[in-house]
Design an enzyme around this catalytic site. Structure first.
Site, PDB file in Angstrom:
ATOM      1  N   TYR A  37      -8.976  -7.300  12.673  1.00 40.73           N
ATOM      2  CA  TYR A  37      -8.398  -6.783  11.434  1.00 40.73           C
ATOM      3  C   TYR A  37      -8.366  -7.844  10.341  1.00 40.73           C
ATOM      4  O   TYR A  37      -8.092  -9.013  10.594  1.00 40.73           O
ATOM      5  CB  TYR A  37      -6.965  -6.271  11.693  1.00 40.73           C
ATOM      6  N   GLU A  56     -19.556  21.268 -15.559  1.00 39.19           N
ATOM      7  CA  GLU A  56     -19.890  19.887 -15.940  1.00 39.19           C
ATOM      8  C   GLU A  56     -19.033  18.888 -15.175  1.00 39.19           C
ATOM      9  O   GLU A  56     -19.511  17.840 -14.733  1.00 39.19           O
ATOM     10  CB  GLU A  56     -19.704  19.700 -17.452  1.00 39.19           C
ATOM     11  N   THR A  73     -40.619  24.888 -11.029  1.00 40.30           N
ATOM     12  CA  THR A  73     -40.896  23.539 -10.539  1.00 40.30           C
ATOM     13  C   THR A  73     -41.102  22.728 -11.807  1.00 40.30           C
ATOM     14  O   THR A  73     -41.592  23.262 -12.812  1.00 40.30           O
ATOM     15  CB  THR A  73     -42.163  23.464  -9.658  1.00 40.30           C
ATOM     16  N   HIS A  74     -40.712  21.461 -11.779  1.00 43.52           N
ATOM     17  CA  HIS A  74     -40.782  20.606 -12.979  1.00 43.52           C
ATOM     18  C   HIS A  74     -40.067  21.245 -14.167  1.00 43.52           C
ATOM     19  O   HIS A  74     -40.459  21.019 -15.314  1.00 43.52           O
ATOM     20  CB  HIS A  74     -42.237  20.316 -13.385  1.00 43.52           C
ATOM     21  N   GLN A 103      -7.184  -2.657   4.202  1.00 38.06           N
ATOM     22  CA  GLN A 103      -6.214  -1.782   3.540  1.00 38.06           C
ATOM     23  C   GLN A 103      -6.889  -1.021   2.392  1.00 38.06           C
ATOM     24  O   GLN A 103      -6.422   0.036   1.974  1.00 38.06           O
ATOM     25  CB  GLN A 103      -5.040  -2.617   3.016  1.00 38.06           C
ATOM     26  N   ASN A 112     -17.522  26.765 -23.447  1.00 37.46           N
ATOM     27  CA  ASN A 112     -18.230  25.652 -22.800  1.00 37.46           C
ATOM     28  C   ASN A 112     -18.081  25.667 -21.275  1.00 37.46           C
ATOM     29  O   ASN A 112     -17.008  25.979 -20.759  1.00 37.46           O
ATOM     30  CB  ASN A 112     -17.695  24.317 -23.336  1.00 37.46           C
ATOM     31  N   LYS A 118      -8.138   3.040   2.192  1.00 38.51           N
ATOM     32  CA  LYS A 118      -7.381   4.279   1.990  1.00 38.51           C
ATOM     33  C   LYS A 118      -7.726   5.029   0.716  1.00 38.51           C
ATOM     34  O   LYS A 118      -7.994   6.236   0.749  1.00 38.51           O
ATOM     35  CB  LYS A 118      -5.883   3.983   2.050  1.00 38.51           C
ATOM     36  N   SER A 150     -13.795  25.194 -27.776  1.00 38.16           N
ATOM     37  CA  SER A 150     -13.893  23.953 -28.539  1.00 38.16           C
ATOM     38  C   SER A 150     -12.734  23.898 -29.515  1.00 38.16           C
ATOM     39  O   SER A 150     -12.321  24.926 -30.067  1.00 38.16           O
ATOM     40  CB  SER A 150     -15.213  23.926 -29.307  1.00 38.16           C
ATOM     41  N   SER A 187       0.835  -1.209   0.000  1.00 42.21           N
ATOM     42  CA  SER A 187       0.000   0.000   0.000  1.00 42.21           C
ATOM     43  C   SER A 187       0.868   1.256   0.000  1.00 42.21           C
ATOM     44  O   SER A 187       0.345   2.374   0.022  1.00 42.21           O
ATOM     45  CB  SER A 187      -0.940   0.003   1.215  1.00 42.21           C
TER      46      SER A 187
END
Ligand code: ARG
Length: 464
Positions: free
Chosen positions: A317, A290, A155-156, A322, A285, A325, A277, A23
């Site tokens: 354990y 996003e 709404t909607h 492990q 954009n 993490k 773009s 790890s």
């Protein structure tokens, strides 16, 4: 040197297993916590007489050298060292020989790893809290400047009633307030010291767990050793809180995306938070919004990953743990960065009042206000709702707005209109009329901002 634990082994680890088992690639991130934990541990060992004062001093100064080596990049690790705990201990033994070999007395990697994790958790989540508080400040300031900036409320995804930008922002303030409270609550439960739990059953040495608890800044020692090395609840709680908060981020991000579209044009996003773009020269954009919307997926994944890892694992354990993490580290990074980016974007985004006005003009947003006004003139609400519905239908036929209907139009719908008068149909009039607690009227939003400011000041004073 072979693995520190390999006394009973005839052969070393298979090469393919070495990589799989290690790890160090990701837990090296906790090196400061590991060293702090070891310094507290050896200080306590010296206090209770398990190591001498001189041995403690040698170990502490060697650990500090190792810390500088890691932070300067002169000390690098390989998968052979398995994890940050073994790596630091090996480096210590290389520097101090027999003295360093005493550090791991009365300790297991099981309690050590969790001590590191909880220390790391407390430090990193403090930074997330800071980021959330910063976001809340930005929201409060922006809301305060925009208590009279009109917005179409939906709404909607259909035009509903006019609201203000300040009001809309304060809705998010409430969401992030709950996120902060969840995080504070999780931190309170997590702030316990596993050190001294040993592998699972405590230790035969007469150690002082209160001393390490105090040195490391935890609230209290974990009460039960078996629980301490097995528990990952605090990470799961954190990942739940992070998931909920990232869900809030994604909702704001989505509003930024569509508000910025050519169809809505409610806001303009600062150039610094957009991209162009590669093919279409006209494009600006909303990639950053996003991405914020998309990042939530990773954090949900982190939550589900750890819930699944922990499911059905026996005490105490298991190496499965492990796997705690990477989800934690990922969520820490994504949540904090997303909050800071959202704060900066909100701070710089501008409302396009003229464009918003176009939406306000053509969506019958004052319909509820007319219905309410007819009620005040003696018409039962269900009838007034019906009558205004007829008015809307007539407007649709005539392609006009509600304020454009004349007396004759109204009377043609229902003779009661002879004696009825229509209220102030300006959008600001509609907004001003909603001054009940929690409403969108500027004076009420100012009150919400004041309450928010007081709460934030109190949170900052108590937790930062
Ligand atoms: N790297 C390990 C982990 O994070 C440390 C604990 C290892 N303990 C053990 N008994 N193998 O879980």
């Amino acid at each position: 040197m072979g693995n520190l634990w390999a006394g009973r082994f005839d052969r070393g680890m298979d090469a393919i297993v070495e990589e799989f088992n290690a790890s160090i690639g990701f837990d090296k991130r906790m090196y400061n916590c590991d060293i702090d934990g070891s310094i507290a541990h050896v200080s306590m060992l010296s206090e209770v007489g398990v190591v001498t004062e001189d041995e403690k001093n040698d170990i502490v100064s060697a650990l500090e050298e190792i810390r500088s080596g890691i932070s300067s990049g002169s000390l690098v690790f390989t998968v052979k060292q398995e994890d940050i705990h073994m790596a630091v201990e090996e480096a210590l033994i290389a520097k101090t020989g027999a003295t360093g070999k005493k550090l791991h007395t009365a300790r297991s990697r099981n309690d050590q790893a969790q001590t590191d994790m909880r220390l790391f958790f407390m430090r990193e989540t403090a930074l997330i809290l800071e980021a959330l508080v910063k976001l809340q400040r930005v929201i409060l300031e922006k809301a305060d400047r925009n208590t009279e900036e009109l917005l179409a409320g939906f709404t909607h995804m259909q035009h509903a009633q006019p609201v203000t930008a300040g009001f809309h922002l304060m809705a998010y303030f409430q969401m992030f307030r709950r996120d902060i409270e969840r995080l504070i609550d999780t931190r309170r439960r997590a702030n316990q010291n596993p050190l001294g739990s040993g592998a699972l059953g405590g230790t035969t040495f007469d150690i002082d767990r209160n001393m390490t608890t105090e040195l490391l800044g935890f609230d209290s020692p974990c009460e039960n050793a078996m629980d301490a090395v097995s528990d990952r609840d605090y990470i799961i709680e954190f990942l739940s809180a992070a998931s909920i908060s990232m869900m809030h981020v994604s909702r704001f991000a989505e509003e930024i995306v569509y508000w910025n579209s050519s169809e809505f044009k409610f806001i303009s996003i600062d150039d610094g938070f957009c991209t162009g773009s590669s093919m279409m020269p006209q494009k600006k954009n909303p990639d950053v919004a996003e991405l914020l919307r998309g990042k939530v997926g990773r954090v949900y994944g982190d939550l589900i990953a750890l819930l699944t890892v922990m499911k059905g694992t026996p005490l105490s354990y298991n190496k499965d743990f492990q796997e705690d993490k990477e989800p934690l580290f990922d969520a820490i990074d994504v949540w904090r960065t997303s909050i800071l980016i959202l704060a900066a974007m909100i701070d710089k985004m501008e409302y396009r009042s003229d464009e918003i006005q176009k939406h306000l003009n053509d969506g019958f947003l004052c319909a509820t206000d007319i219905a309410d006004s007819l009620v005040r003139q003696g018409i039962p609400f269900r009838d007034s709702h019906w009558l205004v519905g007829k008015m809307v239908k007539l407007c649709e036929n005539k392609s006009c707005g509600l304020p454009d209907l004349g007396k004759e139009d109204l009377v043609s719908l229902d003779p009661r209109f002879e004696s009825l008068v229509l209220p102030d149909l300006s959008m600001m009039g509609c907004v001003n009329a909603r001054k009940t607690m929690g409403g969108t009227a500027p004076q009420e939003v100012k009150r919400q901002i004041e309450v928010g400011r007081k709460w934030l000041a109190q949170i900052s004073a108590a937790h930062m």
